[in-house]
Design a protein around this motif. Structure first.
Motif, PDB file in Angstrom:
ATOM      1  N   MET A   1       0.837  -1.187   0.000  1.00  0.00           N
ATOM      2  CA  MET A   1       0.000   0.000   0.000  1.00  0.00           C
ATOM      3  C   MET A   1       0.881   1.249   0.000  1.00  0.00           C
ATOM      4  O   MET A   1       1.825   1.334   0.787  1.00  0.00           O
ATOM      5  CB  MET A   1      -0.900  -0.009   1.240  1.00  0.00           C
ATOM      6  CG  MET A   1      -1.957   1.089   1.248  1.00  0.00           C
ATOM      7  SD  MET A   1      -2.895   1.091   2.794  1.00  0.00           S
ATOM      8  CE  MET A   1      -3.490  -0.597   2.862  1.00  0.00           C
ATOM      9  N   GLU A   2       0.552   2.191  -0.858  1.00  0.00           N
ATOM     10  CA  GLU A   2       1.341   3.405  -0.993  1.00  0.00           C
ATOM     11  C   GLU A   2       0.483   4.636  -0.705  1.00  0.00           C
ATOM     12  O   GLU A   2      -0.751   4.596  -0.855  1.00  0.00           O
ATOM     13  CB  GLU A   2       1.919   3.500  -2.406  1.00  0.00           C
ATOM     14  CG  GLU A   2       2.783   2.309  -2.800  1.00  0.00           C
ATOM     15  CD  GLU A   2       3.232   2.391  -4.249  1.00  0.00           C
ATOM     16  OE1 GLU A   2       3.063   3.457  -4.871  1.00  0.00           O
ATOM     17  OE2 GLU A   2       3.733   1.369  -4.761  1.00  0.00           O
ATOM     18  N   LEU A   3       1.145   5.722  -0.327  1.00  0.00           N
ATOM     19  CA  LEU A   3       0.413   6.952  -0.036  1.00  0.00           C
ATOM     20  C   LEU A   3      -0.372   7.442  -1.246  1.00  0.00           C
ATOM     21  O   LEU A   3      -1.503   7.929  -1.114  1.00  0.00           O
ATOM     22  CB  LEU A   3       1.381   8.048   0.430  1.00  0.00           C
ATOM     23  CG  LEU A   3       1.860   7.980   1.873  1.00  0.00           C
ATOM     24  CD1 LEU A   3       2.879   9.076   2.140  1.00  0.00           C
ATOM     25  CD2 LEU A   3       0.678   8.123   2.828  1.00  0.00           C
ATOM     26  N   ARG A   4       0.210   7.284  -2.416  1.00  0.00           N
ATOM     27  CA  ARG A   4      -0.506   7.755  -3.615  1.00  0.00           C
ATOM     28  C   ARG A   4      -1.793   6.980  -3.811  1.00  0.00           C
ATOM     29  O   ARG A   4      -2.799   7.525  -4.273  1.00  0.00           O
ATOM     30  CB  ARG A   4       0.386   7.645  -4.852  1.00  0.00           C
ATOM     31  CG  ARG A   4       0.809   6.237  -5.216  1.00  0.00           C
ATOM     32  CD  ARG A   4       1.526   6.184  -6.541  1.00  0.00           C
ATOM     33  NE  ARG A   4       1.918   4.814  -6.873  1.00  0.00           N
ATOM     34  CZ  ARG A   4       2.252   4.424  -8.089  1.00  0.00           C
ATOM     35  NH1 ARG A   4       2.250   5.285  -9.092  1.00  0.00           N
ATOM     36  NH2 ARG A   4       2.612   3.168  -8.306  1.00  0.00           N
ATOM     37  N   GLN A   5      -1.816   5.695  -3.445  1.00  0.00           N
ATOM     38  CA  GLN A   5      -3.037   4.910  -3.562  1.00  0.00           C
ATOM     39  C   GLN A   5      -4.106   5.410  -2.588  1.00  0.00           C
ATOM     40  O   GLN A   5      -5.292   5.421  -2.918  1.00  0.00           O
ATOM     41  CB  GLN A   5      -2.746   3.428  -3.323  1.00  0.00           C
ATOM     42  CG  GLN A   5      -1.890   2.791  -4.420  1.00  0.00           C
ATOM     43  CD  GLN A   5      -1.505   1.364  -4.093  1.00  0.00           C
ATOM     44  OE1 GLN A   5      -1.132   1.058  -2.964  1.00  0.00           O
ATOM     45  NE2 GLN A   5      -1.598   0.493  -5.090  1.00  0.00           N
ATOM     46  N   LEU A   6      -3.688   5.823  -1.407  1.00  0.00           N
ATOM     47  CA  LEU A   6      -4.641   6.417  -0.467  1.00  0.00           C
ATOM     48  C   LEU A   6      -5.252   7.679  -1.057  1.00  0.00           C
ATOM     49  O   LEU A   6      -6.471   7.908  -0.955  1.00  0.00           O
ATOM     50  CB  LEU A   6      -3.951   6.742   0.863  1.00  0.00           C
ATOM     51  CG  LEU A   6      -3.261   5.609   1.627  1.00  0.00           C
ATOM     52  CD1 LEU A   6      -2.813   6.087   2.995  1.00  0.00           C
ATOM     53  CD2 LEU A   6      -4.173   4.411   1.762  1.00  0.00           C
ATOM     54  N   ARG A   7      -4.385   8.499  -1.654  1.00  0.00           N
ATOM     55  CA  ARG A   7      -4.879   9.735  -2.272  1.00  0.00           C
ATOM     56  C   ARG A   7      -5.842   9.420  -3.419  1.00  0.00           C
ATOM     57  O   ARG A   7      -6.848  10.108  -3.611  1.00  0.00           O
ATOM     58  CB  ARG A   7      -3.705  10.579  -2.764  1.00  0.00           C
ATOM     59  CG  ARG A   7      -2.814  11.109  -1.642  1.00  0.00           C
ATOM     60  CD  ARG A   7      -1.804  12.114  -2.170  1.00  0.00           C
ATOM     61  NE  ARG A   7      -1.004  12.674  -1.081  1.00  0.00           N
ATOM     62  CZ  ARG A   7       0.203  12.276  -0.756  1.00  0.00           C
ATOM     63  NH1 ARG A   7       0.784  11.298  -1.461  1.00  0.00           N
ATOM     64  NH2 ARG A   7       0.857  12.823   0.243  1.00  0.00           N
ATOM     65  N   TYR A   8      -5.526   8.398  -4.185  1.00  0.00           N
ATOM     66  CA  TYR A   8      -6.373   8.017  -5.313  1.00  0.00           C
ATOM     67  C   TYR A   8      -7.766   7.607  -4.816  1.00  0.00           C
ATOM     68  O   TYR A   8      -8.799   8.041  -5.359  1.00  0.00           O
ATOM     69  CB  TYR A   8      -5.763   6.854  -6.090  1.00  0.00           C
ATOM     70  CG  TYR A   8      -4.489   7.188  -6.849  1.00  0.00           C
ATOM     71  CD1 TYR A   8      -4.060   8.507  -6.998  1.00  0.00           C
ATOM     72  CD2 TYR A   8      -3.711   6.178  -7.406  1.00  0.00           C
ATOM     73  CE1 TYR A   8      -2.892   8.800  -7.688  1.00  0.00           C
ATOM     74  CE2 TYR A   8      -2.549   6.468  -8.111  1.00  0.00           C
ATOM     75  CZ  TYR A   8      -2.134   7.779  -8.240  1.00  0.00           C
ATOM     76  OH  TYR A   8      -0.984   8.072  -8.933  1.00  0.00           O
ATOM     77  N   VAL A   9      -7.808   6.763  -3.791  1.00  0.00           N
ATOM     78  CA  VAL A   9      -9.092   6.276  -3.279  1.00  0.00           C
ATOM     79  C   VAL A   9      -9.923   7.431  -2.723  1.00  0.00           C
ATOM     80  O   VAL A   9     -11.138   7.528  -2.969  1.00  0.00           O
ATOM     81  CB  VAL A   9      -8.873   5.193  -2.211  1.00  0.00           C
ATOM     82  CG1 VAL A   9     -10.196   4.833  -1.523  1.00  0.00           C
ATOM     83  CG2 VAL A   9      -8.257   3.947  -2.827  1.00  0.00           C
ATOM     84  N   VAL A  10      -9.283   8.317  -1.969  1.00  0.00           N
ATOM     85  CA  VAL A  10     -10.004   9.457  -1.392  1.00  0.00           C
ATOM     86  C   VAL A  10     -10.558  10.356  -2.499  1.00  0.00           C
ATOM     87  O   VAL A  10     -11.711  10.825  -2.429  1.00  0.00           O
ATOM     88  CB  VAL A  10      -9.088  10.254  -0.441  1.00  0.00           C
ATOM     89  CG1 VAL A  10      -9.749  11.571  -0.032  1.00  0.00           C
ATOM     90  CG2 VAL A  10      -8.773   9.419   0.791  1.00  0.00           C
ATOM     91  N   ALA A  11      -9.763  10.595  -3.538  1.00  0.00           N
ATOM     92  CA  ALA A  11     -10.223  11.440  -4.652  1.00  0.00           C
ATOM     93  C   ALA A  11     -11.414  10.813  -5.364  1.00  0.00           C
ATOM     94  O   ALA A  11     -12.400  11.493  -5.706  1.00  0.00           O
ATOM     95  CB  ALA A  11      -9.081  11.675  -5.631  1.00  0.00           C
TER      96      ALA A  11
END
Length: 312
Positions: free
Chosen positions: A1-11
């Motif tokens: 799991m990467e921070l960018r994936q967290l940002r993607y899901v939230v967006a």
């Protein structure tokens, strides 16, 4: 799991649409879809229900987004705090110091440092030389105020300045009337020295050694003030740094005489060579050098070895 994936899901959760989220994130829609699908496979649960009009969060997706927002908020706070540290708006600096030397040097530097960097918390640790070198070598202090020579391969340093060493004698001593005294003339005098572990003790012993004799030590103390009091009481002679000779002995002072050789000691700020030197530590070194007029040679640079040889 990467921070960018967290940002993607939230967006995606906020826009409820893959294409709009991709536009907001400035990435291609297929790439965003692939990253979301990859994360869902890693987690073993779907985060979104897909339909023709867009997407909706699953129960697992609702929980994921709640936690992801907290994590991203913490990351943003951390980034802001690190930016403040980099800009010296906040931070912590631990300075190790020789007690007496620090009492004369630090009151000149610390107020100026605090005025310039009010957000930096400064902690002061006072130790004798041996313990201070050990703390610095282990990285337990960011900077250590010491004197050369330093027998510590783990440390690097920068020179702050040099200070003359004087001879302290009892007021009624015959040498008290002299303008200057060669060190060799002290071979038969009783000496009062600092105890083992104090850097200035080694300087005193080396001065006697270079003059061709071993001092006859009659008293030892952990404090230079006590050394001077014993000298004033007629118990012997001692070498003292000039900064100490200038302060606070009007009531019962020893007499101070220049040594013919004009020996000096070299003050340095040292730090762990293999460690990270923070922006706050670098700023403190720069300010200290500016106020004390040292050449600021780092270990291994031209000028440092000359200072080391001269300091003893």
């Amino acid at each position: 799991m990467e921070l960018r994936q967290l940002r993607y899901v939230v967006a995606v959760a906020e826009t409820r649409h893959i294409s709009r989220a991709a536009e907001q994130l400035h990435i291609a829609q297929p790439s965003l879809s692939q990253q979301i699908a990859k994360l869902e496979r890693e987690l073993g649960v779907p985060l979104f229900h897909r339909h023709a009009g867009g997407v909706e969060l699953t129960d697992a997706g609702v929980r994921f987004v709640e936690r992801a927002r907290r994590i991203l908020d913490l990351v943003a706070d951390l980034e802001r705090e690190m930016a403040d540290v980099a800009e010296l708006k906040k931070g912590r600096l631990v300075i190790g110091s020789l007690p007496v030397t620090g009492a004369h040097v630090l009151p000149c530097v610390l107020p100026a440092f605090r005025a310039r960097y009010p957000g930096i918390e400064v902690q002061l640790v006072e130790e004798p030389t041996a313990k201070l070198i050990e703390r610095a070598a282990r990285g337990h202090v960011d900077l250590a105020l010491l004197t050369l020579p330093l027998d510590a391969e783990a440390l690097a340093w920068e020179v702050l300045g040099e200070e003359e060493i004087l001879l302290a004698v009892p007021p009624g001593h015959p040498l008290a009337q002299r303008d200057e005294v060669p060190i060799a003339a002290l071979a038969d005098e009783p000496f009062i020295l600092l105890k083992e572990g104090q850097g200035f003790r080694q300087i005193a012993l080396e001065l006697c050694h270079q003059a061709g004799f071993a001092p006859r030590i009659v008293f030892e103390s952990s404090h230079i003030e006590t050394v001077q009091s014993l000298v004033a009481a007629g118990m012997g002679v001692a070498f003292v740094p000039r900064m100490v000779a200038r302060s606070g002995w009007e009531a019962f002072p020893p007499a101070y005489v220049c040594l013919a050789e004009r020996p000096h000691r070299t003050l340095v700020l040292a730090w762990r060579k293999a460690g990270y030197r923070s922006r706050a530590a670098e700023a403190f070194v720069r300010l200290s050098r500016a106020m004390w007029g040292g050449e600021g040679h780092a270990v291994g640079e031209p000028g440092n070895e000359a200072a080391r040889d001269g300091g003893a």
